[in-house]
Design an enzyme around this catalytic site. Structure first.
Site, mmCIF file in Angstrom:
data_model
loop_
_atom_site.group_PDB
_atom_site.id
_atom_site.type_symbol
_atom_site.label_atom_id
_atom_site.label_comp_id
_atom_site.label_asym_id
_atom_site.label_seq_id
_atom_site.Cartn_x
_atom_site.Cartn_y
_atom_site.Cartn_z
ATOM 1 N N SER A 21 0.822 -1.201 0.000
ATOM 2 C CA SER A 21 0.000 0.000 0.000
ATOM 3 C C SER A 21 0.862 1.260 0.000
ATOM 4 O O SER A 21 1.897 1.329 0.662
ATOM 5 C CB SER A 21 -0.896 -0.002 1.240
ATOM 6 O OG SER A 21 -1.643 1.187 1.316
ATOM 7 N N LYS A 45 -4.044 1.943 -2.040
ATOM 8 C CA LYS A 45 -3.660 3.121 -1.242
ATOM 9 C C LYS A 45 -4.418 3.172 0.076
ATOM 10 O O LYS A 45 -5.609 2.901 0.126
ATOM 11 C CB LYS A 45 -3.972 4.374 -2.066
ATOM 12 C CG LYS A 45 -3.516 5.668 -1.429
ATOM 13 C CD LYS A 45 -2.301 6.211 -2.115
ATOM 14 C CE LYS A 45 -1.806 7.483 -1.454
ATOM 15 N NZ LYS A 45 -1.179 7.263 -0.150
ATOM 16 N N ALA A 70 6.800 11.172 3.938
ATOM 17 C CA ALA A 70 5.802 11.638 4.899
ATOM 18 C C ALA A 70 4.606 12.157 4.109
ATOM 19 O O ALA A 70 4.179 13.295 4.264
ATOM 20 C CB ALA A 70 6.375 12.728 5.798
ATOM 21 N N CYS A 131 1.107 3.656 10.620
ATOM 22 C CA CYS A 131 1.617 4.754 9.790
ATOM 23 C C CYS A 131 2.306 5.794 10.660
ATOM 24 O O CYS A 131 1.683 6.386 11.548
ATOM 25 C CB CYS A 131 0.489 5.420 9.014
ATOM 26 S SG CYS A 131 1.068 6.808 8.009
ATOM 27 N N ILE A 192 7.021 -5.489 7.991
ATOM 28 C CA ILE A 192 6.876 -4.316 8.845
ATOM 29 C C ILE A 192 6.519 -3.087 8.007
ATOM 30 O O ILE A 192 6.831 -3.035 6.818
ATOM 31 C CB ILE A 192 8.185 -4.047 9.629
ATOM 32 C CG1 ILE A 192 9.359 -3.856 8.664
ATOM 33 C CG2 ILE A 192 8.473 -5.162 10.607
ATOM 34 C CD1 ILE A 192 10.697 -3.463 9.308
ATOM 35 N N ASN A 193 5.856 -2.148 8.672
ATOM 36 C CA ASN A 193 5.684 -0.836 8.061
ATOM 37 C C ASN A 193 7.036 -0.114 8.148
ATOM 38 O O ASN A 193 8.022 -0.673 8.620
ATOM 39 C CB ASN A 193 4.573 -0.066 8.774
ATOM 40 C CG ASN A 193 3.912 0.962 7.874
ATOM 41 O OD1 ASN A 193 4.560 1.548 7.005
ATOM 42 N ND2 ASN A 193 2.630 1.188 8.072
#
Length: 303
Positions: A21, A45, A70, A131, A192-193
């Site tokens: 994503s 997304k 970011a 996030c 992992i993010n």
């Protein structure tokens, strides 16, 4: 003939490759470059209840062996996704898609999940509690076992599709968080993010990114991702979708040996838009090289 098929939460996919994503939009731009039906699936997304412009610019910074972003969950909101993006998606992608869901409250996670759960083409709900680029919500839910578990419990109460919880590496004990999610009924873990990082401009002597910090991704985080997937595989019985710095067929096999059932490719898509297609093409050759006949047989094979 090697077999690349795997099964994720009861849904069979042709191969474990899933663009992550935030790196693949809603698929349309990539579908104009190649037939994306070669993918196992893709995670679209990150979607919130209301439309979001995201963070102020600049919001991307390059760095050695990776990048910092970011973006801040820029998306058109769930209503537009249901009314516009998903009908458009059906024209060029004919497999179940993974819906990435973000929120700033448990009520928002619940409502977006409830809406997308009704969509026929959505195969899995990937709940992003990790996030690092938004203030409030996002990662704030994913850094404690209780916070992550509370989101799982609320989402599971309003959905019928498999719920995958996307975890943050920006914690001291990811295993306890994964176990808490499993205990509340999560069907899988994705991890992992991005890690949290920053760059400073030597000329201005200020942070490069307007948000000051952002999500650090790319090849540099692969060892951390492998370590965390390996640890969580030992602690839970539910499947893991592994990601973090992967960009080759060899990386895919390594992540699966650590414990991943499927694998997401993230920032590599932004460097080479054909990367997922090329990995899928290369996978059978690499499997033969390492004497792997069936990919699903190597899941957790390093344990």
């Amino acid at each position: 003939m090697v077999n690349t098929k795997v099964e994720l939460c009861g849904i069979k996919i042709d191969n474990p490759l899933i663009p992550a994503s935030g790196t693949f939009g809603y698929g349309k731009e990539f579908s104009e470059l190649y037939d994306i039906n070669c993918l196992g699936s893709f995670s679209f997304k990150g979607t919130t209840l209301e439309a979001r412009f995201g963070n102020p610019t600049p919001r991307i910074a390059e760095c050695p062996s990776g990048m910092i972003n970011a973006v801040g969950l820029q998306n058109p909101g769930v209503k537009a996704v249901v009314e516009k993006e998903l009908p458009e998606l059906k024209k060029f992608f004919h497999k179940p898609v993974m819906a990435n869901i973000c929120g700033f409250s448990i009520e928002e996670y619940t409502e977006v999940s409830r809406i997308l759960d009704k969509e026929e083409q959505v195969g899995w709900l990937e709940i992003n509690v990790s996030c690092p680029n938004v203030h409030g919500g996002g990662m704030s839910f994913g850094v404690t076992p209780d916070g992550a578990a509370s989101v799982v419990k609320a989402v599971k109460a309003v959905t019928t599709k498999p719920v995958i919880i996307k975890l943050s590496p920006n914690v001291t004990d990811i295993v306890s968080i994964a176990k808490a999610c499993e205990a509340e009924g999560a069907d899988a873990i994705s991890m992992i993010n991005t890690m949290l990082g920053m760059r400073i401009d030597l000329r201005t002597k200020k942070p490069v990114i307007a948000n000051k910090m952002g999500g650090f991704s790319g090849p540099a985080i692969k060892p951390v991702a492998l370590r965390m997937v390996y640890q969580v595989y030992d602690a839970v019985k539910i499947p893991i979708v592994g990601m973090g710095g992967l960009s080759s067929a060899e990386d895919v096999i390594e992540m699966m040996l650590a414990g991943a059932t499927a694998v997401e490719i993230g920032s590599a898509n932004l460097v080479d838009p054909y990367i997922c297609r090329d990995i899928i093409d290369k996978l059978p050759e690499v499997m033969e090289k390492y004497k792997i006949n069936n990919l699903k047989d190597i899941i957790g094979g390093a344990h």
